[in-house]
Design an enzyme around this catalytic site. Structure first.
Site, PDB file in Angstrom:
ATOM      1  N   HIS A  67       0.837  -1.200   0.000  1.00  0.00           N
ATOM      2  CA  HIS A  67       0.000   0.000   0.000  1.00  0.00           C
ATOM      3  C   HIS A  67       0.877   1.256   0.000  1.00  0.00           C
ATOM      4  O   HIS A  67       1.934   1.282   0.636  1.00  0.00           O
ATOM      5  CB  HIS A  67      -0.890  -0.019   1.242  1.00  0.00           C
ATOM      6  CG  HIS A  67      -1.961   1.020   1.239  1.00  0.00           C
ATOM      7  ND1 HIS A  67      -1.870   2.171   1.985  1.00  0.00           N
ATOM      8  CD2 HIS A  67      -3.138   1.077   0.569  1.00  0.00           C
ATOM      9  CE1 HIS A  67      -2.960   2.897   1.789  1.00  0.00           C
ATOM     10  NE2 HIS A  67      -3.749   2.255   0.932  1.00  0.00           N
ATOM     11  N   SER A  86      -8.837 -14.590  -2.818  1.00  0.00           N
ATOM     12  CA  SER A  86      -8.982 -13.146  -3.023  1.00  0.00           C
ATOM     13  C   SER A  86     -10.313 -12.816  -3.680  1.00  0.00           C
ATOM     14  O   SER A  86     -10.785 -13.529  -4.568  1.00  0.00           O
ATOM     15  CB  SER A  86      -7.842 -12.631  -3.902  1.00  0.00           C
ATOM     16  OG  SER A  86      -8.103 -11.293  -4.274  1.00  0.00           O
TER      17      SER A  86
HETATM   18  C1  LIG Z   1      -6.551  -0.174   2.199  1.00  0.00           C
HETATM   19  C2  LIG Z   1      -5.241  -0.740   2.533  1.00  0.00           C
HETATM   20  C3  LIG Z   1      -4.435  -0.136   3.501  1.00  0.00           C
HETATM   21  C4  LIG Z   1      -4.817   1.140   4.185  1.00  0.00           C
HETATM   22  O1  LIG Z   1      -5.931   0.979   4.967  1.00  0.00           O
HETATM   23  P1  LIG Z   1      -6.833   2.242   5.385  1.00  0.00           P
HETATM   24  O2  LIG Z   1      -7.863   1.605   6.236  1.00  0.00           O
HETATM   25  O3  LIG Z   1      -7.348   2.837   4.109  1.00  0.00           O
HETATM   26  O4  LIG Z   1      -5.950   3.180   6.116  1.00  0.00           O
HETATM   27  C5  LIG Z   1      -3.232  -0.742   3.812  1.00  0.00           C
HETATM   28  N1  LIG Z   1      -2.840  -1.856   3.186  1.00  0.00           N
HETATM   29  C6  LIG Z   1      -3.583  -2.461   2.243  1.00  0.00           C
HETATM   30  C7  LIG Z   1      -3.080  -3.718   1.607  1.00  0.00           C
HETATM   31  C8  LIG Z   1      -4.806  -1.914   1.879  1.00  0.00           C
HETATM   32  O5  LIG Z   1      -5.539  -2.496   0.919  1.00  0.00           O
END
Ligand SMILES: *Cc1c(COP(=O)(O)O)cnc(C)c1O
Length: 393
Positions: free
Chosen positions: A124, A327
């Site tokens: 992310h 997934s």
């Molecule tokens: C969405 C996501 C995040 C971030 O999460 P938030 O709740 O939007 O802060 C982190 N890692 C992955 C793999 C995600 O899909």
């Protein structure tokens, strides 16, 4: 003073229009990993209170308007789901997956101040921000075509940097491809390089898949019994809710190292925020307790089955769609702009995706409609390609 009474007619109209737009888009967000099949109306009455969970839910607080008792039950639920218990781990309800990831990176850095954080290029985007904020030494590792980390490159980079304790930021479901890094393989690599269990830190970013894997027959390794040190999950994604939230859970002994005693809130401070949302623990508590475990499993299975069905349907129509194991993200080549705009699809370099979440199980028509549009689109694309070739000669 009742502040709403002072809104002008024009402002009321503005809110009404926005409300209509929300109703329209709530179920059309097929490119985003957010479930919309939730109903927390029983909790609306709590919005009249200024609930605040400042500090640690395990302590007495001098603020009676907290939801600590609910937060505790939420954490009990998740610790059980993730193969640990609250005597060995500690965690709290966060503002979302990012806060949880940041919290765990902080724990890892405190444990290994000279450590190096390894994460794949499919992680992310917030990880780039986290390593900057926390000033953690880091190394971005290439990904395999399906989105998993490139294990050979990971091993090589750890090997040439053996003096530094490895901090592994493992993806348990990447944002774009839903790929899960094989933490068993990563642990083997670390042991081949002679790192003992207490010489590295293993974090699981399970933003989306953290609420999928506990409900499948053959989950990839992802939890505390598989050897992780911490996990972060988003609440508004797979579970669904009106306010972004999540949970973080980490080994208790690593949390102790960052705990500050704060006199005037009469609670030890172990969290990142000061004031913390007191409403979202109610949301997660409601989500956990309003359905049975069998119903939760059925919902996850429903999403996975529908994702599988959509993949097959797209392939039948000539579109090379695919998805990773366990997934709910269906990946396909980016369609024409008119299509990704119409369906609000997030797309990267070459691929776009659809995330099959809870509310689609009962009403999958939008997914079928997308498949129809994509089939027409690919025929048009081929026609245009043929035309372009013709004008070239
Ligand atoms: C969405 C996501 C995040 C971030 O999460 P938030 O709740 O939007 O802060 C982190 N890692 C992955 C793999 C995600 O899909």
């Amino acid at each position: 003073m009742d502040q709403t009474a002072t809104l002008s007619n024009q402002d009321h109209q503005k809110l009404d229009n926005f409300f209509k737009s929300c109703l329209h888009f709530q179920h059309r967000n097929i490119g985003y990993p957010v479930a919309a099949d939730f109903n927390y109306s029983e909790l609306f009455k709590f919005l009249q209170f200024s609930l605040n969970n400042c500090g640690d839910w395990a302590q007495e607080s001098n603020n009676p308007l907290n939801t600590f008792r609910f937060e505790k039950e939420v954490m009990e639920y998740f610790s059980d789901k993730f193969g640990t218990c609250l005597s060995e781990s500690w965690g709290y309800v966060t503002n979302g997956g990012t806060e949880g990831n940041m919290y765990c990176c902080l724990l890892a850095r405190e444990k290994f101040p000279q450590g190096t954080l390894y994460y794949s290029e499919d992680s992310h985007y917030s990880v780039d921000k986290i390593v900057k904020l926390l000033r953690i030494k880091h190394k971005v590792i290439k990904s395999l075509p399906n989105g998993e980390i490139n294990y050979d490159e990971l091993k090589f980079e750890i090997l040439i940097n053996k003096e530094s304790n490895p901090i592994i930021f493992a993806n348990i479901g990447t944002t774009l491809y839903g790929a899960t890094d094989d933490i068993a393989k990563i642990q083997t690599i670390l042991s081949e390089l002679n790192f003992k269990k207490n010489e590295f830190y293993l974090h699981a970013d399970a933003a989306l898949n953290g609420m999928i894997l506990p409900f499948v027959d053959q989950p990839q390794p992802y939890n505390f019994s598989d050897g992780i040190d911490s996990i972060s999950v988003s609440g508004h994604k797979m579970i669904g809710g009106p306010i972004p939230c999540g949970i973080v859970l980490a080994k208790a002994k690593n949390v102790e190292s960052i705990t500050n005693e704060v006199d005037y809130i009469a609670a030890p401070d172990k969290t990142i925020s000061g004031s913390r949302n007191g409403f979202t623990p109610l949301v997660l508590w409601h989500a956990i307790n309003s359905t049975s475990e069998a119903q939760k499993r059925a919902r996850v299975q429903g999403c996975l089955n529908l994702a599988k069905e959509l993949t097959t349907l797209l392939i039948k129509k000539g579109i090379p769609a695919w998805r990773n194991c366990n997934s709910i993200i269906v990946v396909f080549p980016t369609p024409s702009e008119s299509i990704w705009r119409k369906y609000g699809l997030a797309n990267s370099k070459k691929h776009a995706h659809v995330v099959v979440t809870g509310h689609m199980i009962e009403n999958p028509s939008l997914l079928y409609q997308l498949a129809e549009d994509m089939a027409k689109d690919i025929v048009n694309q081929r026609k245009n390609e043929a035309k372009n070739e013709a004008t070239h000669c």
